[in-house]
Motif scaffolding. Structure first.
Motif, PDB file in Angstrom:
ATOM      1  N   ARG A  46       0.843  -1.208   0.000  1.00 56.01           N
ATOM      2  CA  ARG A  46       0.000   0.000   0.000  1.00 56.01           C
ATOM      3  C   ARG A  46       0.875   1.253   0.000  1.00 56.01           C
ATOM      4  NH1 ARG A  46      -3.102  -1.587   3.610  1.00 56.01           N
ATOM      5  NH2 ARG A  46      -4.833  -2.267   2.305  1.00 56.01           N
ATOM      6  N   GLN A  47       1.973   1.226   0.758  1.00 55.80           N
ATOM      7  CA  GLN A  47       2.891   2.367   0.791  1.00 55.80           C
ATOM      8  C   GLN A  47       3.592   2.532  -0.559  1.00 55.80           C
ATOM      9  OE1 GLN A  47       3.290   4.577   3.364  1.00 55.80           O
ATOM     10  NE2 GLN A  47       1.602   3.453   4.333  1.00 55.80           N
ATOM     11  N   ILE A  48       4.005   1.408  -1.146  1.00 56.11           N
ATOM     12  CA  ILE A  48       4.706   1.457  -2.433  1.00 56.11           C
ATOM     13  C   ILE A  48       3.778   1.972  -3.537  1.00 56.11           C
ATOM     14  CG2 ILE A  48       5.742   0.001  -4.241  1.00 56.11           C
ATOM     15  CD1 ILE A  48       6.778  -1.802  -1.965  1.00 56.11           C
ATOM     16  N   SER A  49       2.487   1.616  -3.447  1.00 54.96           N
ATOM     17  CA  SER A  49       1.536   2.015  -4.490  1.00 54.96           C
ATOM     18  C   SER A  49       1.332   3.531  -4.547  1.00 54.96           C
ATOM     19  CB  SER A  49       0.186   1.313  -4.273  1.00 54.96           C
ATOM     20  OG  SER A  49      -0.457   1.797  -3.105  1.00 54.96           O
ATOM     21  N   LYS A  50       1.711   4.230  -3.483  1.00 52.22           N
ATOM     22  CA  LYS A  50       1.577   5.690  -3.451  1.00 52.22           C
ATOM     23  C   LYS A  50       2.760   6.391  -4.119  1.00 52.22           C
ATOM     24  CE  LYS A  50      -0.842   5.453   1.016  1.00 52.22           C
ATOM     25  NZ  LYS A  50      -0.762   5.777   2.462  1.00 52.22           N
ATOM     26  N   LEU A  51       3.804   5.620  -4.423  1.00 52.22           N
ATOM     27  CA  LEU A  51       5.019   6.185  -5.009  1.00 52.22           C
ATOM     28  C   LEU A  51       4.951   6.145  -6.528  1.00 52.22           C
ATOM     29  CD1 LEU A  51       7.575   4.258  -2.738  1.00 52.22           C
ATOM     30  CD2 LEU A  51       6.739   6.598  -2.402  1.00 52.22           C
ATOM     31  N   PRO A  52       5.791   6.939  -7.211  1.00 52.58           N
ATOM     32  CA  PRO A  52       5.890   6.809  -8.669  1.00 52.58           C
ATOM     33  C   PRO A  52       6.240   5.367  -9.017  1.00 52.58           C
ATOM     34  CG  PRO A  52       7.036   8.774  -7.920  1.00 52.58           C
ATOM     35  CD  PRO A  52       6.646   8.017  -6.682  1.00 52.58           C
ATOM     36  N   ARG A  53       5.642   4.830 -10.065  1.00 54.79           N
ATOM     37  CA  ARG A  53       5.797   3.419 -10.397  1.00 54.79           C
ATOM     38  C   ARG A  53       7.245   3.099 -10.775  1.00 54.79           C
ATOM     39  NH1 ARG A  53       2.043  -0.638 -12.246  1.00 54.79           N
ATOM     40  NH2 ARG A  53       3.252  -2.542 -12.383  1.00 54.79           N
ATOM     41  N   LYS A  54       7.938   2.376  -9.915  1.00 58.32           N
ATOM     42  CA  LYS A  54       9.287   1.931 -10.278  1.00 58.32           C
ATOM     43  C   LYS A  54       9.582   0.518  -9.793  1.00 58.32           C
ATOM     44  CE  LYS A  54      12.162   3.773  -6.470  1.00 58.32           C
ATOM     45  NZ  LYS A  54      13.365   4.590  -6.196  1.00 58.32           N
ATOM     46  N   PHE A  55       8.641  -0.080  -9.055  1.00 55.00           N
ATOM     47  CA  PHE A  55       8.829  -1.441  -8.559  1.00 55.00           C
ATOM     48  C   PHE A  55       7.739  -2.370  -9.094  1.00 55.00           C
ATOM     49  CE2 PHE A  55      10.457   1.235  -4.986  1.00 55.00           C
ATOM     50  CZ  PHE A  55      11.803   0.881  -5.102  1.00 55.00           C
ATOM     51  N   GLY A  56       8.147  -3.608  -9.368  1.00 56.81           N
ATOM     52  CA  GLY A  56       7.193  -4.665  -9.650  1.00 56.81           C
ATOM     53  C   GLY A  56       7.181  -5.590  -8.446  1.00 56.81           C
ATOM     54  N   VAL A  57       6.020  -5.807  -7.858  1.00 56.32           N
ATOM     55  CA  VAL A  57       5.942  -6.539  -6.589  1.00 56.32           C
ATOM     56  C   VAL A  57       5.343  -7.930  -6.790  1.00 56.32           C
ATOM     57  CG1 VAL A  57       5.029  -6.538  -4.237  1.00 56.32           C
ATOM     58  CG2 VAL A  57       5.722  -4.377  -5.311  1.00 56.32           C
ATOM     59  N   ILE A  58       6.024  -8.935  -6.216  1.00 50.99           N
ATOM     60  CA  ILE A  58       5.513 -10.300  -6.140  1.00 50.99           C
ATOM     61  C   ILE A  58       5.273 -10.603  -4.666  1.00 50.99           C
ATOM     62  CG2 ILE A  58       5.989 -12.734  -6.600  1.00 50.99           C
ATOM     63  CD1 ILE A  58       8.099 -11.705  -8.686  1.00 50.99           C
ATOM     64  N   ILE A  59       4.043 -10.909  -4.302  1.00 52.96           N
ATOM     65  CA  ILE A  59       3.708 -11.217  -2.908  1.00 52.96           C
ATOM     66  C   ILE A  59       3.913 -12.711  -2.652  1.00 52.96           C
ATOM     67  CG2 ILE A  59       1.795 -11.391  -1.258  1.00 52.96           C
ATOM     68  CD1 ILE A  59       2.623  -8.589  -1.398  1.00 52.96           C
ATOM     69  N   LEU A  60       4.569 -13.028  -1.535  1.00 48.65           N
ATOM     70  CA  LEU A  60       4.779 -14.413  -1.108  1.00 48.65           C
ATOM     71  C   LEU A  60       3.945 -14.671   0.145  1.00 48.65           C
ATOM     72  CD1 LEU A  60       8.680 -14.574  -1.382  1.00 48.65           C
ATOM     73  CD2 LEU A  60       7.011 -15.246  -3.106  1.00 48.65           C
ATOM     74  N   THR A  61       3.155 -15.729   0.142  1.00 51.38           N
ATOM     75  CA  THR A  61       2.314 -16.029   1.310  1.00 51.38           C
ATOM     76  C   THR A  61       2.342 -17.528   1.612  1.00 51.38           C
ATOM     77  OG1 THR A  61       0.239 -16.648   0.234  1.00 51.38           O
ATOM     78  CG2 THR A  61       0.688 -14.292   0.450  1.00 51.38           C
ATOM     79  N   GLY A  62       1.741 -17.878   2.772  1.00 56.95           N
ATOM     80  CA  GLY A  62       1.499 -19.273   3.080  1.00 56.95           C
ATOM     81  C   GLY A  62       0.390 -19.789   2.177  1.00 56.95           C
ATOM     82  N   GLN A  63       0.144 -21.071   2.200  1.00 58.28           N
ATOM     83  CA  GLN A  63      -0.833 -21.660   1.294  1.00 58.28           C
ATOM     84  C   GLN A  63      -2.262 -21.249   1.650  1.00 58.28           C
ATOM     85  OE1 GLN A  63      -0.070 -25.875   1.314  1.00 58.28           O
ATOM     86  NE2 GLN A  63       1.583 -25.680  -0.185  1.00 58.28           N
ATOM     87  N   GLY A  64      -3.093 -21.143   0.605  1.00 65.06           N
ATOM     88  CA  GLY A  64      -4.523 -20.929   0.800  1.00 65.06           C
ATOM     89  C   GLY A  64      -4.946 -19.512   1.118  1.00 65.06           C
ATOM     90  N   ALA A  65      -4.061 -18.546   0.941  1.00 69.05           N
ATOM     91  CA  ALA A  65      -4.401 -17.160   1.295  1.00 69.05           C
ATOM     92  C   ALA A  65      -4.988 -16.435   0.088  1.00 69.05           C
ATOM     93  CB  ALA A  65      -3.169 -16.440   1.818  1.00 69.05           C
ATOM     94  N   THR A  66      -6.124 -16.929  -0.394  1.00 68.33           N
ATOM     95  CA  THR A  66      -6.735 -16.354  -1.603  1.00 68.33           C
ATOM     96  C   THR A  66      -7.131 -14.902  -1.409  1.00 68.33           C
ATOM     97  OG1 THR A  66      -7.615 -18.539  -2.135  1.00 68.33           O
ATOM     98  CG2 THR A  66      -8.552 -16.665  -3.316  1.00 68.33           C
TER      99      THR A  66
END
Length: 206
Positions: free
Chosen positions: A68-88
């Motif tokens: 959410r913090q990164i989304s407020k910045l000028p676009r310069k990052f591509g984010v991949i979220i890592l989670t435990g299983q089943g976190a739809t």
């Protein structure tokens, strides 16, 4: 090949080390590790554009809060979220906040490397599009007011005679403005001029 930057943000030292070891097999990749989202965000302005492997469950700000913090910045990052299983539900929220992908841990190494490559390609395409748009806007700013009027008429699909009538000038004068406009935009055809206009954000009126 251009050097790329990737940021591994995970509070689990063993996972962070494993990811960094896997990523080190890829050429021209600079890898940076962070123990928390707070640590990454503390110097976010100093980081080069790149890919972020962002763990969801961390002390302090969780992955979505960091995103959410990164989304407020000028676009310069591509984010991949890592989670435990089943976190739809986490995946859905991550997409809405601009994440480019979502992986469940433990990740298949080949899948992770492919997702990282796809993310870098998206970042680089976005960067090229942003450069093109910036150059197009700069070129159009160099046009005179009348040249911009003629370009706008062409974008909206009007013929020279119609543009001339609307501007209260002769069709011959429209042709002169059109020729000057194309010379300043460094284009040779109407389609190229329209491509510059659309890149700069000039869209046809409804």
């Amino acid at each position: 090949m251009t050097t790329r930057s990737i940021y591994v943000v995970d509070d689990d030292q063993s996972i962070r080390a494993a990811l960094q070891s896997l990523l080190s097999t890829r050429p021209n990749l600079m890898i940076f590790g962070f123990r928390s989202g707070d640590e990454f965000l503390a110097h976010v302005d100093e980081h080069a554009p790149g890919c972020i492997l962002l763990d969801y469950e961390m002390p302090g700000l969780n992955g979505l809060e960091v995103l959410r913090q990164i989304s407020k910045l000028p676009r310069k990052f591509g984010v991949i979220i890592l989670t435990g299983q089943g976190a739809t539900s986490v995946a859905v929220q991550a997409w809405k906040l601009g994440a480019l992908d979502f992986l469940e841990k433990p990740c298949d190494p080949a899948t992770l490397l492919q997702v990282v490559e796809n993310t870098f390609q998206t970042i680089e395409q976005d960067h090229r599009a942003a450069l093109l748009a910036e150059r197009a806007r700069s070129a159009i700013e160099g046009l005179s007011a009348r040249e911009k009027d003629v370009l706008t008429g062409l974008v909206e699909g009007r013929a020279n005679k119609v543009i001339a009538h609307e501007l209260g000038i002769s069709p011959r004068t429209v042709e002169i403005y059109r020729a000057n406009m194309m010379q300043k935009l460094d284009v040779r055809s109407l389609s190229e001029a329209l491509r510059v206009a659309f890149a700069a954000g000039l869209m046809p009126a409804d």
